[in-house]
Design a protein around this motif. Structure first.
Motif, short mmCIF file in Angstrom:
data_model
loop_
_atom_site.label_atom_id
_atom_site.label_comp_id
_atom_site.label_asym_id
_atom_site.label_seq_id
_atom_site.Cartn_x
_atom_site.Cartn_y
_atom_site.Cartn_z
N GLY A 13 0.81 -1.23 0.00
CA GLY A 13 0.00 0.00 0.00
C GLY A 13 0.83 1.26 0.00
N ASN A 55 -0.42 4.01 -2.17
CA ASN A 55 -1.68 4.58 -1.67
C ASN A 55 -1.45 5.47 -0.45
OD1 ASN A 55 -2.23 1.45 -2.51
ND2 ASN A 55 -3.74 2.88 -3.37
N ASN A 95 -9.01 8.18 -6.23
CA ASN A 95 -9.21 6.74 -5.96
C ASN A 95 -7.92 6.02 -5.57
OD1 ASN A 95 -11.91 6.00 -8.33
ND2 ASN A 95 -11.87 7.16 -6.45
N GLY A 96 -6.83 6.75 -5.60
CA GLY A 96 -5.56 6.09 -5.26
C GLY A 96 -5.21 6.20 -3.79
N ARG A 155 -8.49 2.34 -0.90
CA ARG A 155 -8.04 0.96 -1.08
C ARG A 155 -8.59 0.09 0.05
NH1 ARG A 155 -2.33 -1.55 -2.91
NH2 ARG A 155 -2.89 -3.68 -2.40
N ASN A 183 -12.28 -0.65 -0.53
CA ASN A 183 -12.46 -1.74 -1.50
C ASN A 183 -12.12 -3.08 -0.89
OD1 ASN A 183 -13.47 -0.49 -3.76
ND2 ASN A 183 -11.46 0.11 -4.52
N ALA A 184 -11.02 -3.09 -0.12
CA ALA A 184 -10.52 -4.36 0.42
C ALA A 184 -11.51 -4.97 1.41
CB ALA A 184 -9.17 -4.13 1.09
#
Lengths: 512, 222
Positions: A307, A310, A463-464, A469, A472-473
């Motif tokens: 990550g 991110n 979105n980065g 993240r 989403n995860a």
């Protein structure tokens, strides 16, 4: 303050912060408004309002006693508890949701109200603490002389309750506009649709901006109904604080209640600040499969490797937004506090970007910037910086305005009389006097940018981020890596947040 | 006869700094004692200590023959000491959210006066300080002199035996000063009140004071 400078800052604010709101209003089509399903919308709005009221009630119930105890009582451990009280506010609500659904079987509206109530009670505690610390000591002493502790509590409650309710109104606003927490909790149990869901759904069905904006207006009106009275109350309550000859109140002696109430505070902090983090550590260490500290270290390393981009994006966007917000916040916050003209309208306009549904704010950014002439900005990381700066610049403006109002106007007047121009007065007098609060305001903006999710969902450039993240995860299941990534995010919001708490405390010590 | 106020070898410190050192003082019942001293002499601290609002380090305080504080121990809480306090700064310490009437009613409720009697009693106290027509006003809507009179009505409504006055004349102009001094003198005579009045202005000593104490750098002079 130099008038051209104020106008320039106001222009920046109008474009970056109010522009998306105006773009949404511009896109509203009468046909889409007429096509709204009123009965369904009313049902959703009622359910959303109930959720908000539930969260606000929890925030009030936890925030008022804790804020008063840390600020005004001789309960033990308050110096440790005070900065830790802020932790639930700084943690991303999604992280609180992960902990809540991990510890309990609560789902749906109950879980969401608890998560949002716990996430926002520090706001009530903070406002209550500040209001209580601003009560002139002689008022407290007078009450104590005529009726002891009970009379002190009655007088202090009467003086802080309006501020506490105003803060609870903000808890209500943040809850009714939240999307990610409800979405996540609903994905694990029975579906609990709320109004923000509907806006998102309206937009997703064919990327129809106009339909989403039309659907959002009732929620915007509901938000304004809570925000405007709250601002009026906060303005009025400030009058109690800034009377000339202020005497700080001494701490109230709780007598036999001192230790039980001190322990209750520690338990509250343990349950709302430490427990969510402990849950993440446990999950990062293997959780049900078998917890091991070595696994925690490995998971953190893996999360950092996977990550890194991110996390870097989150930190860079947050830092960029904070740096953009500071000059605008300094100039407008100072002007707002000193001129006091159009203060109510100015404050409402100022908090608008923060209080409109974040999903809608994201749509507004799409509407404003997603065009050929601004394609270079829209496709770059700067878009995320602009989005976050626009949404959180109100925090910088209001922070500076509050600090300016608490600073003696005569220090500037004497500089002007001595021949210093507006720029020199700003640079040599105002800036040093407001340096602490300014750093504090920048830190708050940074922290809130790093934990921003709802508005960022719709803007591709944003979105980065690490939180996106994580969002989403968690929808695809939870493992050690997900928990470790959440821990990294918590680390990056808590460290500066605790530092801010230190600055905020110093500013309160400097009240007139 | 027991002294209304007896202060013996009083020592008060704040953050390790002594504000009062070995202060002793006696005020007889019904007396008007004026404590004079420059700013920072410890006058306000002395009144706060007597009222029980400021912890002691050493010494003791007796009110009407009852020991209320001894060393670091407060034996009687402030609300049971039978003292009223007029704070420095005119109407400072008035509760900004309450009208004049509500302020006095609040004090009466703390004294467990029955609800039905509170309004009439509150109005009587306000009439006593000539604030009857302003009963519905809040402190922010009162002038300096009116606010000071409301503070006086609030203190009197608790029916104290001793009234502590912290620079009561400071914020008032000459006619209002004369009016307040006369009012206090009348109250003292009618209600057998003991007055302990601190001031930095030596000009106030000769007004009505029956005894004078000089305080400087936390100690009693002479």
């Amino acid at each position: 303050m130099s008038r051209p400078l104020v106008l320039l800052a106001a222009l920046c604010f109008a474009v970056v912060a109010l522009g998306p709101v105006a773009a949404m209003a511009w896109r509203t089509s009468g046909a889409d408004v007429a096509a709204l399903d009123v009965a369904r919308g009313a049902g959703l709005l009622l359910r959303t309002a109930q959720l908000g009221l539930g969260a606000a009630a929890i925030a009030l119930a936890l925030g008022v006693p804790s804020g008063w105890l840390v600020a005004r009582s001789d309960a033990p451990f308050t110096s440790i508890v005070r900065p830790l009280l802020l932790v639930p506010l700084l943690l991303p609500p999604l992280v609180l949701a992960m902990a809540c659904v991990g510890y309990t079987h609560w789902r749906g509206g109950l879980a969401t109200a608890v998560i949002m109530g716990v996430g926002t009670y520090p706001l009530v505690a903070l406002y209550t603490a500040r209001a209580a610390e601003r009560i002139d000591g002689r008022r407290v002493d007078a009450a104590r002389l005529v009726g002891g502790l009970w009379a002190v509590l009655r007088v202090e409650w009467a003086l802080v309750r309006s501020v506490a309710f105003a803060a609870a109104a903000f808890a209500f606003v943040f809850t009714v506009n939240d999307f990610a927490v409800v979405d996540y909790v609903s994905s694990l149990g029975p579906k609990y649709p709320v109004y923000a869901d509907d806006i998102f759904a309206s937009w997703r069905s064919g990327n129809d901006t106009s339909k989403a904006v039309a659907a959002a207006w009732p929620l915007v009106l509901l938000t304004l109904c809570a925000v405007v009275p709250a601002i009026v109350v906060l303005r009025k309550s400030a009058l109690y604080a800034f009377e000339g000859d202020f005497r700080a109140p001494s701490r109230v002696q709780l007598g036999p209640w001192r230790w039980p109430l001190g322990l209750a505070l520690v338990l509250l902090v343990a349950a709302t600040a430490v427990a969510p983090l402990a849950r993440l550590v446990w999950e990062a260490g293997g959780g049900r499969v078998g917890f091991q500290w070595s696994v925690v270290g490995a998971s953190l390393g893996k999360a950092l490797d996977n990550g890194r981009a991110n996390l870097q994006a989150s930190l860079l966007y947050g830092l960029g937004a904070a740096l953009l917000c500071l000059p605008v916040g300094l100039v407008l916050g100072h002007a707002m506090a000193r001129t006091r003209r159009f203060l109510l309208v100015g404050t409402v306009l100022c908090v608008l970007p923060l209080c409109v549904p974040p999903i809608l704010y994201g749509i507004g950014n799409l509407a404003l910037w997603n065009r050929a002439s601004t394609a270079a900005l829209y496709d770059s990381g700067w878009m995320a910086v602009v989005l976050e700066a626009g949404r959180y610049v109100p925090l910088a403006i209001l922070g500076v305005a509050a600090a300016t109002a608490a600073t003696d106007r005569r220090i500037e007047e004497s500089a002007r009389l001595a021949g210093a121009g507006p720029a020199k007065t700003m640079g040599r007098i105002v800036l040093p006097a407001l340096a602490g609060p300014l750093v504090g305001a920048g830190t708050v903006v940074f922290v809130f940018c790093v934990r921003e999710l709802d508005a960022a969902i719709l803007v591709p450039a944003a979105n980065g981020t690490a939180l996106f993240r994580l969002y989403n995860a968690v929808h695809f299941g939870r493992d050690e890596m997900v928990a470790a990534l959440a821990l990294w995010i918590c680390f990056f919001v808590l460290v500066p947040g605790i530092l801010w708490s230190t600055f905020a405390k110093r500013r309160m010590g400097g009240l007139p | 006869m027991k002294s209304a106020v007896l202060v013996h070898q009083l020592r008060v410190e704040v953050a390790g700094q002594p504000l009062l050192r070995q202060v002793s003082l006696t005020v007889e019942p019904g007396a008007w004692c004026v404590v004079v001293g420059p700013s920072g002499a410890g006058k306000t601290t002395l009144l706060r200590a007597i009222a029980g609002l400021q912890p002691l380090v050493a010494g003791y305080i007796e009110l009407d023959g009852v020991r209320v504080s001894e060393g670091r121990v407060s034996l009687v809480p402030p609300e049971r000491r039978g003292v009223g306090l007029l704070f420095q700064g005119g109407g400072a310490g008035l509760w900004p959210h309450m009208t004049a009437q509500a302020t006095v009613e609040f004090v009466l409720s703390c004294r467990h006066v029955r609800r039905a009697e509170r309004t009439s009693q509150a109005l009587r106290w306000l009439e006593l300080v000539e604030l009857g027509p302003l009963a519905a006003r809040r402190p922010g809507e009162l002038s300096g002199g009116e606010a000071q009179r409301l503070a006086l009505a609030r203190a009197l409504a608790a029916e104290p035996r001793t009234l502590l006055l912290d620079e009561p004349l400071g914020p008032l102009d000459a006619p209002l000063r004369a009016e307040l001094v006369q009012r206090l003198a009348d109250l003292r005579r009618q209600r057998q009140l003991t007055l302990l009045h601190v001031t930095h202005d030596p000009g106030e000593v000769g007004l009505h004071g029956t005894s004078v104490v000089r305080l400087d750098h936390g100690t009693v002079d002479g």
